[in-house]
Design a protein around this motif. Sequence first.
Motif: not given
Length: 578
Positions: A90-97, A99-119
């Motif tokens: 979990v990277y949202g609304y958490v101290r010391e985490r 969007i940059r830390e979240n993005a760093a987890l997924h850097k330089n990967q072959r595939w990335i899937l983004r899923v948005d939760l509706k409402d």
Amino acid sequence: MARRPIDQTRVEQFLATSSTATLAAFLDLPLNKLTYLLYGVRKEQRYREFSIRKRSGEGRVIRAPVKPLKQLQRALADVLVEIHKPRNCVYGYVRERGIRENAALHKNQRWILRVDLKDFFPSINFGRVRGIFLARPFSFQPDVATALAQLTTIGNELPQGAPTSPVISNLICHRLDRILSEIASKYRCFYSRYADDLVFSTARRQFPLSLAYLEQSQDATLTRIGDELKAAILKEGFIENERKLALRGRNSRQLCTGLVVNQRPNVKRDYVRQIRTMLYTWGKFGLEGAGRTFFERFDTRNRVTPPRPEGFRYVVRGRIQFLGSVKGWDDRVYMQLATRLSSLDPSFNAPRIASARARVTVWAEGASDHKHLRAALSYFQSKNEYTQIELEVSQSNNTRGSGELLAMCRSYAETAQRQACVFVFDRDEPKVVPDVTETGKNFKTWGNRVYSFSIPAPSHRADNPEVCIEMYYKDGELTRSDTSGRRIFLRNEFDDGGVHLSRKFVYRTPKRTAFIVDSDVVDIKTSKNVALPKSDFAKYVGDQVRPFDAMDFEAFRAIFEVIAEIAFEDAKLAVLPV
């Protein structure tokens, strides 16, 4: 979440809540006022509702609580953040985490899937929130859980705009995060969640079909969610937004919470171009002209109050600072833009805000002073302040006294140094201050990247500005006792003969020049030495050992303002013009 940790006793008081009466006491409200807020105020009077336009053009409903309710929700949010320990994913609304830390987890990967939760927030209803407070770790009585749910929801949904909604959403998603982490692990993927944004990534050649797959149509390639992932999300009471599903390979631009992650977290190229254009417009047409054009033609979102052209300055500042937080404070592009902004906006505090990511080697008078500096810097950086400073402490930081430290400073200034070397002096020897600080400046430049300064007197020591670094803590914190009953004493607690004002202790070797007494204090009844050495005190603070785990570091801001100013002066010669 940038709030400072609250006192642990507040957490214990909250968890001990057994009725609405004790809940009212925790919130510092009379019971009748809490009851009125829960049942006497109409729902439409609790929140101010308005809509803001999203980038997609759709509207997002914001429900901002009225001031009395907002204050209660902030108090609840503070304690809930202390209780809830979010999972590593979990990277949202958490101290010391973020969007940059979240993005760093997924850097330089072959595939990335983004899923948005509706409402996302509206789908979290009253019953789900009440259920959270009935379950562990809260286990509140039904009436308390009901009251808390009523205080934090509106119209049977979690309001976007309430201080409590972010942490409650993380509580609600705790089980979802566990399930999705297990699914990701099964298919050798990384998983993270930032609010309603779920991201999966993998280095495998084939992306797991159970999570998502690409479907070719006549007009475009569409992303479809896999059955296993879809079922897991539905089971936890959410639904994916099919319009925002995106599976991208490394040959496409891969985005994670708005950052490009094909190689490393970075902003989009258009972002930098926009900043350059904004600075150019500001320089050519002035702040008012540039601001008017920006808000009339480009940023046309509806707001509660129309923006003033002067607000343009803060838009530019925010974008440049965001760029620095992503690319790094020592990034050449960031430094160019920050320097240009400082030339346009004199109120932009370039020494503090626009300094490069700087490694600063620090020497101080006491062997334990660096521990206090590290602890204070960690506190500020958890609030996203002074993140451009990286302190290093020399292995030879065993100096004693200002004389030896000053001699070392002069010696280092004779040869070129690879990075900024800062010598920090206490202010308890007034004769040394002129030697280590230049007139009209906060520090002294010796040459060869060597600097020095005498620590400024904190406001709570204004009556006696001759201080050492331990006196940056207020007396109540400085004189806390450890579990063995030892504590630091102040010299003014003893009379000239060394007898404590309480008549319980004796200072065996009273020194008139000492401000801090950390040895040779004896309990008269037990003949036991009850003085806490400064080295132990510093270790307790650095290791956050109770009751030294909630110290007030705000006074240290004055020291880091000077270090940041030094870091900027040390780096600015390398900055190229925009």
